[in-house]
Design an enzyme around this catalytic site. Structure first.
Site, PDB file in Angstrom:
ATOM      1  N   GLY A 178       0.822  -1.199   0.000  1.00 49.90           N
ATOM      2  CA  GLY A 178       0.000   0.000   0.000  1.00 49.90           C
ATOM      3  C   GLY A 178       0.861   1.255   0.000  1.00 49.90           C
ATOM      4  O   GLY A 178       2.070   1.208   0.247  1.00 49.90           O
ATOM      5  N   CYS A 179       0.226   2.376  -0.275  1.00 58.23           N
ATOM      6  CA  CYS A 179       0.981   3.627  -0.398  1.00 58.23           C
ATOM      7  C   CYS A 179       1.564   4.088   0.939  1.00 58.23           C
ATOM      8  O   CYS A 179       2.701   4.544   0.998  1.00 58.23           O
ATOM      9  CB  CYS A 179       0.120   4.714  -1.022  1.00 58.23           C
ATOM     10  SG  CYS A 179      -1.433   5.015  -0.156  1.00 58.23           S
ATOM     11  N   TYR A 180       0.800   3.948   2.036  1.00 55.20           N
ATOM     12  CA  TYR A 180       1.307   4.428   3.320  1.00 55.20           C
ATOM     13  C   TYR A 180       2.488   3.597   3.797  1.00 55.20           C
ATOM     14  O   TYR A 180       3.479   4.130   4.291  1.00 55.20           O
ATOM     15  CB  TYR A 180       0.215   4.421   4.386  1.00 55.20           C
ATOM     16  CG  TYR A 180      -0.898   5.390   4.098  1.00 55.20           C
ATOM     17  CD1 TYR A 180      -0.628   6.749   3.925  1.00 55.20           C
ATOM     18  CD2 TYR A 180      -2.210   4.964   3.984  1.00 55.20           C
ATOM     19  CE1 TYR A 180      -1.646   7.642   3.643  1.00 55.20           C
ATOM     20  CE2 TYR A 180      -3.235   5.855   3.711  1.00 55.20           C
ATOM     21  CZ  TYR A 180      -2.936   7.195   3.536  1.00 55.20           C
ATOM     22  OH  TYR A 180      -3.940   8.083   3.255  1.00 55.20           O
ATOM     23  N   CYS A 232       5.681   4.416   1.640  1.00 53.46           N
ATOM     24  CA  CYS A 232       6.392   5.668   1.993  1.00 53.46           C
ATOM     25  C   CYS A 232       7.025   5.552   3.370  1.00 53.46           C
ATOM     26  O   CYS A 232       8.092   6.110   3.615  1.00 53.46           O
ATOM     27  CB  CYS A 232       5.470   6.872   1.884  1.00 53.46           C
ATOM     28  SG  CYS A 232       4.171   6.984   3.104  1.00 53.46           S
TER      29      CYS A 232
END
Length: 158
Positions: A149-151, A154
């Site tokens: 996922g994006c979170y 990052c």
């Protein structure tokens, strides 16, 4: 050329994946799956996807899809995707799951975060976390890839 299928092609993740892959020079989108829009053309549902306008959304039959596609992306809700990925993996094709169903290799962690038991805990150990910056070699040969996922991406890379 890589022939791809996208199950759940009418949801947010599926729609974005359609847009991205339709511009990829080495990918042909062979199949688009949707339960809600099966039988309808892409143009009738998402006219902005002009590169795919003549494609028809289909029911998501694992045997038919694995015969026609080199790789299948599942863009289904978590909990739903787990069973679909298991059925697809039984046919031997690589599957990239965009839900959270194959991101964790520990069934207890999955249950803690999603509030349900994973229906295929044996497959969790086989799945590769698809963060290529860390697992590039494993992703190349994996049959089941849990797309990060994006979170988390990052956070991990940060």
């Amino acid at each position: 050329m890589i022939y791809a299928g996208i199950m759940g092609a009418t949801g947010y993740a599926g729609l974005e994946l359609c847009r991205i892959l339709s511009d990829h020079p080495f990918v042909t989108i062979e199949k688009l799956g949707s339960t809600s829009y099966a039988g309808q053309t892409v143009e009738s549902v998402y006219p902005q996807l002009t590169a795919l306008r003549d494609k028809v959304y289909e029911e998501m039959d694992p045997q038919t899809w694995t015969d026609a596609c080199d790789v299948i992306f599942t863009c289904l809700p978590h909990g739903v995707s787990a069973d679909t990925v298991a059925k697809l993996a039984a046919h031997g094709n690589p599957v990239i799951d965009l839900s959270g169903d194959y991101r964790y290799d520990d069934p207890a962690v999955y249950a803690e975060w999603y509030g349900i038991d994973h229906p295929h805990p044996d497959l969790l150990a086989e799945a590769v976390y698809g963060l290529t910056e860390l697992y590039r070699d494993q992703v190349k040969s994996a049959q089941i890839i849990g797309n990060p996922g994006c979170y988390t991406t990052c956070s991990i890379l940060g």
